[in-house]
Scaffold this active site. Structure first.
Site, PDB file in Angstrom:
ATOM      1  N   CYS A   1      -6.012  -2.499   1.827  1.00  0.00           N
ATOM      2  CA  CYS A   1      -5.736  -2.937   3.869  1.00  0.00           C
ATOM      3  C   CYS A   1      -7.021  -3.316   4.630  1.00  0.00           C
ATOM      4  CB  CYS A   1      -5.858  -1.647   4.371  1.00  0.00           C
ATOM      5  SG  CYS A   1      -5.119  -1.335   5.765  1.00  0.00           S
TER       6      CYS A   1
ATOM      7  N   GLU B   1       0.444  -1.152  -0.024  1.00  0.00           N
ATOM      8  CA  GLU B   1       0.320   0.157   0.394  1.00  0.00           C
ATOM      9  C   GLU B   1       0.600   1.080  -0.198  1.00  0.00           C
ATOM     10  OE1 GLU B   1      -3.817   1.712   2.488  1.00  0.00           O
ATOM     11  OE2 GLU B   1      -2.374   0.750   3.534  1.00  0.00           O
TER      12      GLU B   1
ATOM     13  N   LYS C   1      -9.879   2.851  -3.346  1.00  0.00           N
ATOM     14  CA  LYS C   1     -10.503   2.008  -2.522  1.00  0.00           C
ATOM     15  C   LYS C   1     -11.861   2.573  -2.162  1.00  0.00           C
ATOM     16  CE  LYS C   1      -9.227   0.598   2.518  1.00  0.00           C
ATOM     17  NZ  LYS C   1      -8.193   1.187   3.374  1.00  0.00           N
TER      18      LYS C   1
END
Length: 505
Positions: free
Chosen positions: A383, A270, A331
């Site tokens: 995540c 990330e 995301k």
């Protein structure tokens, strides 16, 4: 069924706190999955005969025990990386934990309202209310889908239910087993041997059947392996967003990749490239020049530009494919206060925690396509997203591989990163697909379609993980239905235990 264990309110409160804390021990790194039914049994021991008006407080104590022991890792990001003094960090952590515990409080209050003073109805309803409370916690206000009891069974006997019913289905039977144990104990004390034996047998059937079910191949794996390498840079969180260290970070990842440019899939974690894609043209071009003809590098990178959906320029926390692949994914499930600040007009500037670097992201659109890597559909999750079971299962339908990247450096040497890895393992088990996990400082791992780790590297080391993975075709039952069968069963039980169906006695 009248017991005197609640005569001392301090004993009852302490037992509920302990019962909640025992659930933390079911998860990684402890893996004491058998404590799940024990916790449910202890909770029923205190609450089954309680007056309905006291159940809100009892549920809150259970939640407090669970989250104070299992989610207090939030303190590390607030205190060590949020530029927040220790007293304020403690206050924020306490508020966070106490707020999460309200979900259990509401579930127990609802349990009492539905079952009233009937112990029989309470026993039947207990697993149903528990699962509905978990589902609500994972949905309301973006959700906190963490510490579901079923997740512990990546290493437990009920794990075989995960591809069929998902984590909520596993949780349902863990709690139902605790309720059945209580019923067996009560009936044995009342010399009702035959009903006790029947209840025990019914409760144990899934525990013996699930390991056999886990051996079933719900998906078909390819025969040809895909070569894979991922880089764990172990970049200190203190310099992650410092422009003075930008070049050092990129050079580190390029150096780690030097011997692996020919791998089929190369993964950086990330925000491994800590500048927006519109400023990273030279870095991306250099990567493209170094990659082999059949190689794809997938990396986390912030994205900045105009969004037609938002009708403004915005930042996204993103992941993109470079080389013999294509696609960029934004995301969707953002972390409150970490990636966006609710009520930011009021909170920005109050304390350092509300001004963390890159805390102004916007969520990406729904129904994004998988990334392409050498002709393989790879569905990425960034995540926190991997914690959402139905979200992962739905988006995995048109993919052969799953991939998750993270930067768990925010949580240091706490339980958080280890719990995060176990959650990723449950998602692999639910979907029957390999899960590739790349992180900044661990735990970086390859997880197979059974939720087992085939390769991993230690935390807090700069290292490269290599291995082979296999793509999957087909879907598990859970991918087709999601959590709806379990949630529907819970609702049916609520209807079934109405007073006119099952009277108080």
């Amino acid at each position: 069924m009248n017991l005197n264990v609640t005569a001392n309110p301090w004993f009852g409160a302490a037992t509920l706190l302990v019962a909640g804390a025992l659930q933390t021990l079911t998860f990684s790194p402890f893996h004491l999955w058998w404590l799940g039914p024990v916790s449910a049994f202890l909770i029923l021991l205190i609450t089954l005969n309680q007056a309905s008006e006291k159940l809100f407080r009892s549920g809150w104590l259970v939640g407090l025990g669970l989250f104070a022991s299992g989610a207090s890792w939030i303190y590390v990001s607030i205190s060590e990386h949020g530029n927040t003094s220790i007293p304020i960090a403690i206050v924020l952590m306490v508020l966070f934990v106490a707020g999460l515990a309200l979900f259990h409080a509401l579930a127990f209050w609802f349990w009492g309202k539905l079952a009233k003073q009937s112990q029989i109805r309470r026993l039947i309803l207990f697993p149903a209310i528990w699962v509905l409370g978990d589902w609500l916690r994972g949905w309301l206000l973006t959700g906190f889908p963490w510490l579901y009891l079923g997740t512990a069974h990546t290493d437990g006997p009920l794990g075989g239910l995960a591809p069929v019913l998902g984590v909520h289905g596993v949780t349902f039977w863990v709690v139902a087993t605790g309720a059945a144990a209580y019923a067996v104990w009560w009936m044995s004390r009342a010399s009702r041997t035959k009903p006790a034996i029947a209840t025990l047998i019914l409760a144990l059937i899934p525990w013996f059947a699930a390991p056999a079910v886990k051996q079933a191949d719900w998906t078909e794996l390819s025969k040809d392996p895909v070569t894979f390498a991922t880089m764990q840079g172990n970049i200190p969180q203190q310099i992650k967003w410092d422009p003075d260290f930008l070049r050092d970070q990129i050079v580190a990842y390029l150096g780690m990749t030097e011997e692996h440019w020919q791998k089929d899939i190369i993964l950086w974690p990330e925000t491994a490239i800590p500048i927006p894609q519109d400023q990273a043209g030279q870095i991306i071009a250099h990567i493209q020049d170094r990659l082999g003809d059949q190689s794809t590098l997938i990396t986390g990178i912030p994205w900045y530009g105009y969004s037609e959906r938002i009708e403004d320029n915005t930042f996204h926390n993103s992941i993109m494919a470079i080389g013999n692949g294509s696609g960029i994914y934004h995301k969707q499930k953002l972390v409150p206060f970490g990636e966006y600040v609710p009520l930011q007009g009021l909170l920005r500037g109050l304390i350092g925690f509300f001004d963390l670097p890159m805390s102004s992201f916007s969520p990406g659109p729904d129904n994004q396509s998988p990334l392409q890597a050498n002709g393989i559909n790879v569905m990425p999750y960034i995540c926190y997203e991997v914690a959402y079971p139905d979200f992962v299962a739905f988006n995995a339908r048109h993919s052969g591989l799953l991939l998750t990247i993270s930067n768990d450096g925010w949580f240091g040497d706490s339980l958080g990163p280890l719990q995060h890895l176990q959650i990723a393992r449950m998602r692999a088990l639910e979907t029957g697909r390999y899960m590739l996990r790349g992180t900044n400082n661990g735990v970086t791992a390859i997880i197979n379609e059974k939720g087992d780790i085939t390769e991993r590297i230690p935390q807090f080391q700069r290292a490269v993980l290599t291995g082979e993975v296999f793509t999957a075709k087909g879907s598990t039952p859970y991918m087709q239905t999601g959590s709806w069968p379990v949630l529907t069963l819970a609702l049916i039980l609520i209807v079934f235990v109405r007073e006119r169906v099952i009277p108080k006695n």
